[in-house]
Write an enzyme that holds these catalytic residues in place. Structure first.
Site, PDB file in Angstrom:
ATOM      1  N   SER A   9       0.699  -0.945   0.359  1.00 55.59           N
ATOM      2  CA  SER A   9       0.140  -0.376   0.410  1.00 55.59           C
ATOM      3  C   SER A   9       1.075   1.071   0.047  1.00 55.59           C
ATOM      4  O   SER A   9       2.104   1.272   1.103  1.00 55.59           O
ATOM      5  CB  SER A   9      -0.900   0.088   0.903  1.00 55.59           C
ATOM      6  OG  SER A   9      -0.963   1.424   0.937  1.00 55.59           O
ATOM      7  N   HIS A  34      -1.419  -1.469  -4.458  1.00 59.40           N
ATOM      8  CA  HIS A  34      -2.473  -0.768  -3.802  1.00 59.40           C
ATOM      9  C   HIS A  34      -2.187   1.193  -2.859  1.00 59.40           C
ATOM     10  O   HIS A  34      -1.696   1.312  -2.904  1.00 59.40           O
ATOM     11  CB  HIS A  34      -2.633  -1.554  -2.466  1.00 59.40           C
ATOM     12  CG  HIS A  34      -3.977  -1.284  -2.034  1.00 59.40           C
ATOM     13  ND1 HIS A  34      -5.103  -2.106  -2.399  1.00 59.40           N
ATOM     14  CD2 HIS A  34      -4.135  -0.191  -0.749  1.00 59.40           C
ATOM     15  CE1 HIS A  34      -6.246  -1.685  -1.265  1.00 59.40           C
ATOM     16  NE2 HIS A  34      -5.657  -1.022  -0.433  1.00 59.40           N
ATOM     17  N   ASP A  36      -4.904   3.807  -1.957  1.00 63.16           N
ATOM     18  CA  ASP A  36      -6.009   4.575  -1.125  1.00 63.16           C
ATOM     19  C   ASP A  36      -6.405   5.834  -1.522  1.00 63.16           C
ATOM     20  O   ASP A  36      -5.622   7.053  -1.239  1.00 63.16           O
ATOM     21  CB  ASP A  36      -5.572   4.141   0.005  1.00 63.16           C
ATOM     22  CG  ASP A  36      -5.370   2.509   0.525  1.00 63.16           C
ATOM     23  OD1 ASP A  36      -6.235   2.357   0.355  1.00 63.16           O
ATOM     24  OD2 ASP A  36      -3.910   2.189   1.227  1.00 63.16           O
ATOM     25  N   MET A  38      -8.691   7.908  -0.512  1.00 67.06           N
ATOM     26  CA  MET A  38      -9.738   8.995   0.554  1.00 67.06           C
ATOM     27  C   MET A  38     -10.594  10.251   0.270  1.00 67.06           C
ATOM     28  O   MET A  38      -9.187  11.162   0.371  1.00 67.06           O
ATOM     29  CB  MET A  38      -8.922   8.728   1.811  1.00 67.06           C
ATOM     30  CG  MET A  38      -8.403   7.813   2.459  1.00 67.06           C
ATOM     31  SD  MET A  38      -7.355   7.709   4.140  1.00 67.06           S
ATOM     32  CE  MET A  38      -6.534   5.541   3.832  1.00 67.06           C
ATOM     33  N   HIS A  67      -7.919   1.376  -4.120  1.00 60.68           N
ATOM     34  CA  HIS A  67      -9.242   1.604  -3.617  1.00 60.68           C
ATOM     35  C   HIS A  67      -9.582   2.694  -3.080  1.00 60.68           C
ATOM     36  O   HIS A  67      -9.312   3.326  -2.790  1.00 60.68           O
ATOM     37  CB  HIS A  67      -8.738   0.674  -2.091  1.00 60.68           C
ATOM     38  CG  HIS A  67      -9.340   0.386  -0.377  1.00 60.68           C
ATOM     39  ND1 HIS A  67      -9.047   0.868  -0.019  1.00 60.68           N
ATOM     40  CD2 HIS A  67     -11.329   0.348  -1.203  1.00 60.68           C
ATOM     41  CE1 HIS A  67      -9.873   0.230   0.668  1.00 60.68           C
ATOM     42  NE2 HIS A  67     -10.447   0.175   0.858  1.00 60.68           N
ATOM     43  N   MET A  69     -11.845   4.843  -1.142  1.00 62.06           N
ATOM     44  CA  MET A  69     -12.712   4.681   0.067  1.00 62.06           C
ATOM     45  C   MET A  69     -13.367   6.382   0.310  1.00 62.06           C
ATOM     46  O   MET A  69     -13.369   7.458   0.660  1.00 62.06           O
ATOM     47  CB  MET A  69     -11.685   4.517   1.184  1.00 62.06           C
ATOM     48  CG  MET A  69     -11.008   2.727   1.439  1.00 62.06           C
ATOM     49  SD  MET A  69      -9.786   3.535   2.252  1.00 62.06           S
ATOM     50  CE  MET A  69      -8.748   3.665   0.953  1.00 62.06           C
ATOM     51  N   MET A 138     -11.877  -5.673   4.531  1.00 57.92           N
ATOM     52  CA  MET A 138     -11.386  -4.161   5.531  1.00 57.92           C
ATOM     53  C   MET A 138     -10.845  -5.093   7.047  1.00 57.92           C
ATOM     54  O   MET A 138     -11.768  -5.183   7.585  1.00 57.92           O
ATOM     55  CB  MET A 138     -11.944  -3.755   5.880  1.00 57.92           C
ATOM     56  CG  MET A 138     -11.936  -2.490   4.176  1.00 57.92           C
ATOM     57  SD  MET A 138     -10.486  -2.324   3.470  1.00 57.92           S
ATOM     58  CE  MET A 138      -9.719  -1.166   5.263  1.00 57.92           C
ATOM     59  N   ASP A 176      -6.465  -6.325   3.787  1.00 54.19           N
ATOM     60  CA  ASP A 176      -6.562  -4.903   3.975  1.00 54.19           C
ATOM     61  C   ASP A 176      -6.409  -4.000   5.203  1.00 54.19           C
ATOM     62  O   ASP A 176      -7.476  -3.934   5.887  1.00 54.19           O
ATOM     63  CB  ASP A 176      -7.252  -3.373   3.067  1.00 54.19           C
ATOM     64  CG  ASP A 176      -6.868  -2.291   3.285  1.00 54.19           C
ATOM     65  OD1 ASP A 176      -5.840  -2.591   2.973  1.00 54.19           O
ATOM     66  OD2 ASP A 176      -7.162  -2.066   2.255  1.00 54.19           O
TER      67      ASP A 176
HETATM   68  C1  DX5 Z   1      -6.471   1.592   5.562  1.00 56.73           C
HETATM   69  C2  DX5 Z   1      -6.072   1.320   4.110  1.00 56.73           C
HETATM   70  C3  DX5 Z   1      -5.060   0.129   4.323  1.00 56.73           C
HETATM   71  C4  DX5 Z   1      -2.996   0.770   4.229  1.00 56.73           C
HETATM   72  C5  DX5 Z   1      -3.272   0.296   4.876  1.00 56.73           C
HETATM   73  O1  DX5 Z   1      -7.525   2.343   5.282  1.00 56.73           O
HETATM   74  O2  DX5 Z   1      -7.380   1.102   3.501  1.00 56.73           O
HETATM   75  O3  DX5 Z   1      -4.877  -0.335   2.221  1.00 56.73           O
HETATM   76  O4  DX5 Z   1      -3.186   1.538   3.192  1.00 56.73           O
HETATM   77  O5  DX5 Z   1      -2.176  -0.868   5.727  1.00 56.73           O
HETATM   78  P1  DX5 Z   1      -0.916  -1.326   6.896  1.00 56.73           P
HETATM   79  O6  DX5 Z   1      -0.962  -2.444   6.318  1.00 56.73           O
HETATM   80  O7  DX5 Z   1       0.230  -0.308   7.027  1.00 56.73           O
HETATM   81  O8  DX5 Z   1      -2.368  -1.581   7.839  1.00 56.73           O
HETATM   82 ZN    ZN Z   2      -6.501   0.193   1.298  1.00 59.54          ZN
END
Ligand code: DX5
Ligand code: ZN
Length: 218
Positions: A9, A34, A36, A38, A67, A69, A138, A176
């Protein structure tokens, strides 16, 4: 057991040195990157968006696993596909018309995933699993990297595996949040196919060795 797909990630990377972090992933045994996204609405944090995804794509030799969010993902999936996404996951909790969201992503010619929060039961996927290429379970509450793995995830992996087998779905199971040495093997034994790892990889002295270690678990 087939080898797991490993998806570091990028959220846990050094954003001021993204190119070298991506080069590290390029040279590693990782399969996907990956990414993320947000929005500060669906989750209580803001990370990065389309321009940064484009910049990652410019240097990455590995597919981008995006991903989302975010609320209203239908307004952005096409832009993320243009930015280089090869997998896009939307959240069950953010989509009133999930079937439509999944079809929209599949019509772009890329893999469509559904992510579910820790409190969301696997059973809500019963009528969408056949259309889904990936389910992102998750194992932390989405919004932040570096959180503690939620132990109840193992049961959800087993339940999801059963649903996939019973329905003949081809969906991959992605985990994840909080993935590390202490839980990765058990997650694979329970039926996981894809391991996302942020802090476990990027806070290591030798991130490439950590990625290789995850890859070698099966
Ligand atoms: C959380 C993200 C994850 C995060 C994982 O909201 O969707 O992908 O980056 O990071 P670690 O492995 O540090 O929990
Ligand atoms: Zn993620």
């Amino acid at each position: 057991m087939t080898k797991p797909i490993i998806a570091p990630s990028i959220l846990a990377a050094d954003f001021a040195n993204l190119q070298s972090e991506i080069n590290m992933i390029n040279k590693s045994a990782a399969d996907w990157v990956h990414v993320d996204i947000m929005d500060g609405v669906f989750v209580p944090n803001i990370s990065m968006g389309i321009p940064v995804t484009q910049a990652i794509k410019k240097h990455s030799t590995k597919p981008l696993d995006v991903h989302l969010m975010i609320v209203k993902p239908e307004n952005y999936v096409e832009a993320f596909k243009q930015a280089g996404a090869e997998v896009i996951s939307v959240h069950y909790e953010a989509c009133a018309h999930l079937h439509r969201n999944i079809q929209q992503i599949k019509n772009l010619g890329i893999k469509a995933g559904v992510a579910i929060n820790p409190h969301t039961p696997v059973s809500v996927l019963e009528n969408i699993i056949a259309d889904t290429d990936l389910v992102c379970l998750m194992s932390v509450n989405p919004g932040f990297g570096g959180q503690k793995f939620i132990e109840g995830t193992y049961n959800k992996v087993r339940q999801l595996k059963e649903l996939i087998v019973n329905t003949g779905s081809k969906a991959l199971i992605e985990i994840d949040g909080g993935v590390n040495q202490a839980n990765a093997k058990a997650l694979l034994n329970a039926g996981a196919d894809v391991l996302v790892a942020g802090n476990f990889v990027f806070s290591a002295q030798d991130p490439k060795a950590v990625i290789q270690g995850l890859k070698n678990l099966a």
